[in-house]
Motif scaffolding. Sequence first.
Motif, short mmCIF file in Angstrom:
data_model
loop_
_atom_site.label_atom_id
_atom_site.label_comp_id
_atom_site.label_asym_id
_atom_site.label_seq_id
_atom_site.Cartn_x
_atom_site.Cartn_y
_atom_site.Cartn_z
N ASN A 2 -3.56 -77.23 31.47
CA ASN A 2 -3.79 -76.73 32.83
C ASN A 2 -2.49 -76.44 33.58
OD1 ASN A 2 -6.63 -76.83 32.68
ND2 ASN A 2 -6.58 -79.03 33.00
N LEU A 3 -1.39 -76.95 33.09
CA LEU A 3 -0.09 -76.67 33.70
C LEU A 3 0.54 -75.40 33.14
CD1 LEU A 3 1.44 -80.27 33.72
CD2 LEU A 3 0.34 -79.06 35.62
N LEU A 4 -0.10 -74.80 32.13
CA LEU A 4 0.51 -73.68 31.42
C LEU A 4 -0.36 -72.43 31.46
CD1 LEU A 4 1.75 -75.70 28.33
CD2 LEU A 4 3.16 -74.84 30.20
N ARG A 5 -1.18 -72.30 32.48
CA ARG A 5 -2.01 -71.10 32.60
C ARG A 5 -1.13 -69.87 32.75
NH1 ARG A 5 -7.45 -71.98 31.36
NH2 ARG A 5 -7.93 -74.12 31.95
N GLY A 6 -1.61 -68.76 32.21
CA GLY A 6 -0.85 -67.53 32.32
C GLY A 6 0.00 -67.23 31.11
N MET A 7 -0.06 -68.10 30.08
CA MET A 7 0.66 -67.83 28.84
C MET A 7 -0.23 -68.20 27.67
SD MET A 7 3.45 -70.89 28.37
CE MET A 7 4.29 -70.55 29.90
N TYR A 8 0.10 -67.66 26.51
CA TYR A 8 -0.63 -68.03 25.30
C TYR A 8 -0.21 -69.43 24.85
CZ TYR A 8 -1.56 -63.00 24.99
OH TYR A 8 -1.96 -61.71 25.25
N ILE A 9 -1.17 -70.22 24.43
CA ILE A 9 -0.87 -71.55 23.88
C ILE A 9 -1.41 -71.59 22.46
CG2 ILE A 9 -1.15 -74.03 24.09
CD1 ILE A 9 -1.43 -73.72 27.04
N CYS A 10 -0.50 -71.59 21.50
CA CYS A 10 -0.86 -71.59 20.08
C CYS A 10 -0.66 -72.99 19.52
CB CYS A 10 0.01 -70.59 19.31
SG CYS A 10 0.01 -68.93 20.02
N VAL A 11 -1.64 -73.47 18.75
CA VAL A 11 -1.59 -74.84 18.24
C VAL A 11 -1.78 -74.83 16.72
CG1 VAL A 11 -2.16 -76.11 20.33
CG2 VAL A 11 -3.99 -75.01 19.07
N PRO A 12 -0.76 -74.42 15.97
CA PRO A 12 -0.90 -74.28 14.52
C PRO A 12 -1.06 -75.63 13.82
CG PRO A 12 1.38 -74.03 15.18
CD PRO A 12 0.59 -74.09 16.44
N ARG A 13 -1.76 -75.62 12.68
CA ARG A 13 -1.97 -76.85 11.91
C ARG A 13 -0.86 -77.09 10.90
NH1 ARG A 13 -5.76 -73.07 10.32
NH2 ARG A 13 -5.48 -72.28 8.20
N ASP A 14 -0.03 -76.08 10.61
CA ASP A 14 1.07 -76.24 9.68
C ASP A 14 2.16 -75.22 10.01
OD1 ASP A 14 0.26 -73.75 8.51
OD2 ASP A 14 -1.09 -74.82 7.16
N MET A 15 3.25 -75.30 9.29
CA MET A 15 4.40 -74.45 9.61
C MET A 15 4.19 -73.00 9.21
SD MET A 15 6.47 -76.36 11.22
CE MET A 15 5.11 -77.34 11.84
N THR A 16 3.40 -72.75 8.17
CA THR A 16 3.10 -71.38 7.78
C THR A 16 2.31 -70.68 8.89
OG1 THR A 16 3.07 -71.98 5.44
CG2 THR A 16 2.00 -69.92 6.06
N MET A 47 5.63 -71.52 0.63
CA MET A 47 6.05 -70.50 1.57
C MET A 47 5.60 -69.12 1.09
SD MET A 47 9.77 -69.71 3.26
CE MET A 47 10.48 -68.83 1.88
N PRO A 48 4.86 -68.39 1.93
CA PRO A 48 4.42 -67.05 1.53
C PRO A 48 5.61 -66.12 1.33
CG PRO A 48 3.21 -67.83 3.47
CD PRO A 48 4.35 -68.78 3.25
N ALA A 49 5.45 -65.18 0.42
CA ALA A 49 6.52 -64.21 0.17
C ALA A 49 6.73 -63.29 1.37
CB ALA A 49 6.18 -63.38 -1.07
N ASN A 50 5.68 -63.14 2.20
CA ASN A 50 5.77 -62.25 3.36
C ASN A 50 5.82 -63.05 4.66
OD1 ASN A 50 3.16 -63.24 3.16
ND2 ASN A 50 2.21 -61.38 3.95
N ILE A 51 6.58 -64.14 4.67
CA ILE A 51 6.62 -65.05 5.82
C ILE A 51 7.01 -64.34 7.11
CG2 ILE A 51 9.02 -65.78 5.47
CD1 ILE A 51 6.11 -68.11 6.46
N GLY A 52 7.80 -63.28 7.01
CA GLY A 52 8.22 -62.56 8.21
C GLY A 52 7.22 -61.52 8.68
N ASP A 53 6.15 -61.33 7.92
CA ASP A 53 5.18 -60.29 8.25
C ASP A 53 3.79 -60.81 8.62
OD1 ASP A 53 7.07 -58.26 7.62
OD2 ASP A 53 6.61 -58.54 5.49
N ILE A 54 3.45 -62.02 8.16
CA ILE A 54 2.10 -62.53 8.42
C ILE A 54 1.90 -62.76 9.91
CG2 ILE A 54 1.82 -63.59 6.16
CD1 ILE A 54 2.52 -66.27 7.42
#
Length: 203
Positions: A2-16, A47-54
């Motif tokens: 609630n303190l961060l409205r107005g931006m995307y909040i992404c909560v990934p389960r892993d580093m990929t 690590m995916p081969a296309n880590i910079g594109d996914i």
Amino acid sequence: INLLRGMYICVPRDMTQAAGFYNTLMLGDEPGLVVEVLNGYRLRERMPANIGDITVPLGVPEVLREGEDITLVTYGAACRIALDAADSLSDIGIDVEVVDVQTLLPFDRYGHILESLKKTSRIVFLDEDMPGGATAFMLQQVIEMQGGFQWLDSEPRTVSSKPHRPAYGSDGAYFSKPNVEEVFAIIYDMMNEANPARYPRYQ
């Protein structure tokens, strides 16, 4: 959140998945926050081969495990707990559908979680936030905003951290935050209420 409205909040389960969120956000001009999983730094991933594109879509949950009996909604580090609990519950005949919300803001733009609830008629929200935090937000979004209350056969439940400052060390964290046994017990209790003959109370 609630303190961060107005931006995307992404909560990934892993580093990929985190890399996918970074790539997605870099394609746009809107502010965003990626909450990296602390335990993710200690886990080995391919690590995916296309880590910079996914890329990972914003506001689109992902079903990590199909199920028919109950929907378990979570994100981030709690995904591993949810999947482990679902595996243990499957051994006694309880089929859990695990849904990773992926982003809290925006949250489930197309109602995917509601579709899962329509199938199972029972739902649990799980995370490592304090009581009344993101689990309460997710419950409000699905049950009230998406109209999920119409599809409930059982009371919706939330599983969060304990209402105190987190204890130090791995043992303290285990009892301060949700764990597999706690998630198992809560889901089993819901199924016992629904069908006590098939799922009797443990003595």
